[in-house]
Design an enzyme around this catalytic site. Sequence first.
Site, mmCIF file in Angstrom:
data_model
loop_
_atom_site.group_PDB
_atom_site.id
_atom_site.type_symbol
_atom_site.label_atom_id
_atom_site.label_comp_id
_atom_site.label_asym_id
_atom_site.label_seq_id
_atom_site.Cartn_x
_atom_site.Cartn_y
_atom_site.Cartn_z
ATOM 1 N N GLY A 43 0.835 -1.196 0.000
ATOM 2 C CA GLY A 43 0.000 0.000 0.000
ATOM 3 C C GLY A 43 0.863 1.235 0.000
ATOM 4 O O GLY A 43 2.024 1.195 0.425
ATOM 5 N N GLN A 48 3.374 9.987 0.717
ATOM 6 C CA GLN A 48 4.624 9.213 0.722
ATOM 7 C C GLN A 48 5.407 9.350 -0.578
ATOM 8 O O GLN A 48 6.546 8.881 -0.663
ATOM 9 C CB GLN A 48 4.330 7.727 0.964
ATOM 10 C CG GLN A 48 3.847 7.428 2.371
ATOM 11 C CD GLN A 48 3.645 5.940 2.538
ATOM 12 O OE1 GLN A 48 2.636 5.393 2.107
ATOM 13 N NE2 GLN A 48 4.623 5.268 3.134
ATOM 14 N N CYS A 92 6.247 0.044 6.997
ATOM 15 C CA CYS A 92 5.856 1.249 6.267
ATOM 16 C C CYS A 92 7.000 1.614 5.338
ATOM 17 O O CYS A 92 8.157 1.631 5.769
ATOM 18 C CB CYS A 92 5.577 2.396 7.245
ATOM 19 S SG CYS A 92 5.101 3.932 6.425
ATOM 20 N N LEU A 93 6.691 1.898 4.078
ATOM 21 C CA LEU A 93 7.750 2.184 3.108
ATOM 22 C C LEU A 93 8.528 3.445 3.474
ATOM 23 O O LEU A 93 9.650 3.626 3.032
ATOM 24 C CB LEU A 93 7.161 2.309 1.700
ATOM 25 C CG LEU A 93 6.539 1.012 1.159
ATOM 26 C CD1 LEU A 93 5.955 1.244 -0.226
ATOM 27 C CD2 LEU A 93 7.535 -0.131 1.143
ATOM 28 N N HIS A 134 -3.885 1.679 7.634
ATOM 29 C CA HIS A 134 -2.519 2.214 7.687
ATOM 30 C C HIS A 134 -2.370 3.364 6.677
ATOM 31 O O HIS A 134 -1.863 4.433 7.013
ATOM 32 C CB HIS A 134 -1.515 1.093 7.399
ATOM 33 C CG HIS A 134 -0.089 1.546 7.364
ATOM 34 N ND1 HIS A 134 0.834 1.192 8.317
ATOM 35 C CD2 HIS A 134 0.570 2.351 6.484
ATOM 36 C CE1 HIS A 134 1.997 1.754 8.028
ATOM 37 N NE2 HIS A 134 1.867 2.472 6.925
ATOM 38 N N GLU A 135 -2.836 3.138 5.440
ATOM 39 C CA GLU A 135 -2.709 4.167 4.394
ATOM 40 C C GLU A 135 -3.620 5.363 4.689
ATOM 41 O O GLU A 135 -3.251 6.510 4.453
ATOM 42 C CB GLU A 135 -3.017 3.587 3.009
ATOM 43 C CG GLU A 135 -2.165 2.395 2.602
ATOM 44 C CD GLU A 135 -0.682 2.596 2.825
ATOM 45 O OE1 GLU A 135 -0.221 3.756 2.789
ATOM 46 O OE2 GLU A 135 0.022 1.598 3.059
ATOM 47 N N HIS A 138 -2.042 7.812 6.881
ATOM 48 C CA HIS A 138 -1.113 8.720 6.197
ATOM 49 C C HIS A 138 -1.837 9.972 5.706
ATOM 50 O O HIS A 138 -1.283 11.070 5.734
ATOM 51 C CB HIS A 138 -0.457 8.030 4.993
ATOM 52 C CG HIS A 138 0.719 7.166 5.344
ATOM 53 N ND1 HIS A 138 1.897 7.684 5.843
ATOM 54 C CD2 HIS A 138 0.910 5.827 5.249
ATOM 55 C CE1 HIS A 138 2.761 6.687 6.027
ATOM 56 N NE2 HIS A 138 2.179 5.547 5.678
HETATM 57 CO CO CO Z 1 3.034 3.705 5.734
#
Ligand code: CO
Length: 185
Positions: A43, A48, A92-93, A134-135, A138
């Site tokens: 995701g 991000q 998380c990226l 999670h997304e 953000h």
């Molecule tokens: Co993340």
Amino acid sequence: MDIVLYPDPRLRAPNDPVQEFGPELQALARDMFEAMYRTEGVGLAAPQVGVNVKLLVFNPTGDPEARDQERVLCNPRIVRSARERAFGREGCLSFPGIFAEIERPVAVTIEALDLRGRPFTLELSDWEARIFQHEFDHLEGVLFIDRMRPVDKATHRAALEELAAAYREQRVAHPERTRGPARPE
Ligand code: CO
């Protein structure tokens, strides 16, 4: 398209609703999927990649071949959350190498717009519900470290400080790639 790493302030900046549903938005979503697959994510949220709008993409399989599993949500809203909560492992990226057990509702009902601006409703549970939440966080400027148990955050303290140090160094070397002050958290 580079992934914005913690503690870049764009991860905490307010995100504007998507208002233009044209080819530019489609290209952005496609680029986000590419960046997500390249970094082996499932995701990704627009902040991000340094774009502060309410857009998120995910694919619970993480498999670039599984295009039918791809989801794109513009201006999502959670209209219902399950009372039952569960812990699950998340990464998380924007925090490479950091993983922790995060507690979240096990199911959510969402209203969102697709890439053409058409509204739809989605009921998600388990893994998909976790990815979405999670997304979605953000888009609210909330990061998974905010939801970590204090014990986990303490475990990752050194790694977080390393990320902050790397960010500060990169800002000195390539000020054009970053914006705003580095705020340690
Ligand atoms: Co993340």
